[in-house]
Design a protein around this motif. Structure first.
Motif, PDB file in Angstrom:
ATOM      1  N   LYS A  77       0.860  -1.193   0.000  1.00 45.09           N
ATOM      2  CA  LYS A  77       0.000   0.000   0.000  1.00 45.09           C
ATOM      3  C   LYS A  77       0.887   1.231   0.000  1.00 45.09           C
ATOM      4  N   LYS A 109      -7.691 -12.426   0.528  1.00 48.63           N
ATOM      5  CA  LYS A 109      -8.441 -11.184   0.661  1.00 48.63           C
ATOM      6  C   LYS A 109      -7.498 -10.065   1.076  1.00 48.63           C
ATOM      7  N   PRO A 155      -5.926  -6.836   2.691  1.00 49.02           N
ATOM      8  CA  PRO A 155      -6.161  -5.953   3.841  1.00 49.02           C
ATOM      9  C   PRO A 155      -6.595  -4.581   3.347  1.00 49.02           C
ATOM     10  N   ASP A 156      -7.184  -3.796   4.197  1.00 50.93           N
ATOM     11  CA  ASP A 156      -7.744  -2.499   3.826  1.00 50.93           C
ATOM     12  C   ASP A 156      -6.702  -1.603   3.151  1.00 50.93           C
ATOM     13  N   GLY A 157      -6.989  -1.222   1.915  1.00 46.96           N
ATOM     14  CA  GLY A 157      -6.120  -0.308   1.189  1.00 46.96           C
ATOM     15  C   GLY A 157      -4.934  -0.954   0.510  1.00 46.96           C
TER      16      GLY A 157
END
Length: 256
Positions: free
Chosen positions: A61, A109, A111-113
């Protein structure tokens, strides 16, 4: 105390002698059949072990200056401040007739962002490979990671089971699967935190760990329990497992 030890020793020796007597009572044909069955079990176990893999999903990210400030003056130029990295590690198994290593979908899946940078597969025989996000296909509770034919050369995949929707492993296979599930958890140190401290045994179970039954891959560990998962009715709970269903299996096998 000495008397108890003597009784225990006598009991063990008696069992050994009784077992020896049973062996000598068998016919040569029975002994030959037993050896053949043992060899078949050992071969099956070896094939399953070779199909095992560790799957690592590497995420990235980018963090920019604009992410840190809310007001931007005229002429503002965005700057990359840093790149954050995370890795999700799960177990997986090569599915028979395919070049896909099956692992829980939750492992793939993001992770956020974060975005998937690469996926790494390390087989039990030491072979390693890398892939991109395009090599990952998701179907239901499972993800299949496509690997090269060079990586899977000489490795036999494990057939995937097809447990009907709404049915448990117990519903389909009966009591035998409960005994094997018990051994599956206990052999990996899944008893209880207190028992593990007293015995010094560690819980070695990993997410994605495969559960085989009757030569098939019937489930993967979705959540690692910290104690023996006993159901309300006293049997071994299947709640920590993701079970293979007919539609999911076909989806993974036909995914491009």
């Amino acid at each position: 105390m000495k008397f108890k030890k003597t009784i225990k020793t006598f009991f063990i020796v008696s069992l050994g002698l009784a077992g020896a007597g049973t062996v000598w009572a068998q016919t040569p044909q029975e002994l030959g059949s037993g050896v053949t069955r043992a060899a078949a079990r050992a071969q099956k176990a070896h094939r399953q072990e070779q199909a095992l893999a560790t799957v690592s999903f590497d995420w990235e990210k980018n963090l920019y200056l604009s992410d840190k400030i809310s007001r931007r003056r005229p002429g503002f130029q965005d700057v990359l401040l840093k790149t954050e990295r995370q890795t999700t590690v799960c177990r997986g198994v090569l599915a028979a007739g395919t070049r896909r290593v099956v692992t829980p979908a939750s492992c793939a899946k993001a992770p956020d962002g974060f975005q998937l940078k690469q996926v790494r597969v390390h087989f039990a025989n030491g072979r390693k490979g890398r892939g991109t996000a395009n090599s990952v296909a998701v179907s239901g509770d499972f993800a299949g990671v496509l690997v090269s034919s060079q990586l899977t050369a000489g490795i036999q995949g494990v057939p995937l089971a097809a447990v009907p929707e709404g049915k448990s492993l117990y519903d389909v296979f009966g009591r035998g699967v409960q005994q094997q599930l018990l051994e599956f958890f206990v052999n990996r140190g899944v008893v209880s935190a207190r028992a593990n401290r007293l015995t010094g045994v560690e819980n070695t179970l990993q997410k994605g760990e495969p559960f085989f039954y009757q030569g098939q891959l019937v489930a993967l560990v979705e959540e690692v329990p910290n104690r023996l998962p006993v159901s309300f009715w006293g049997g071994i709970s299947e709640d920590s497992l993701s079970i293979f269903r007919p539609g999911v299996r076909e989806g993974l096998l036909t995914a491009k």
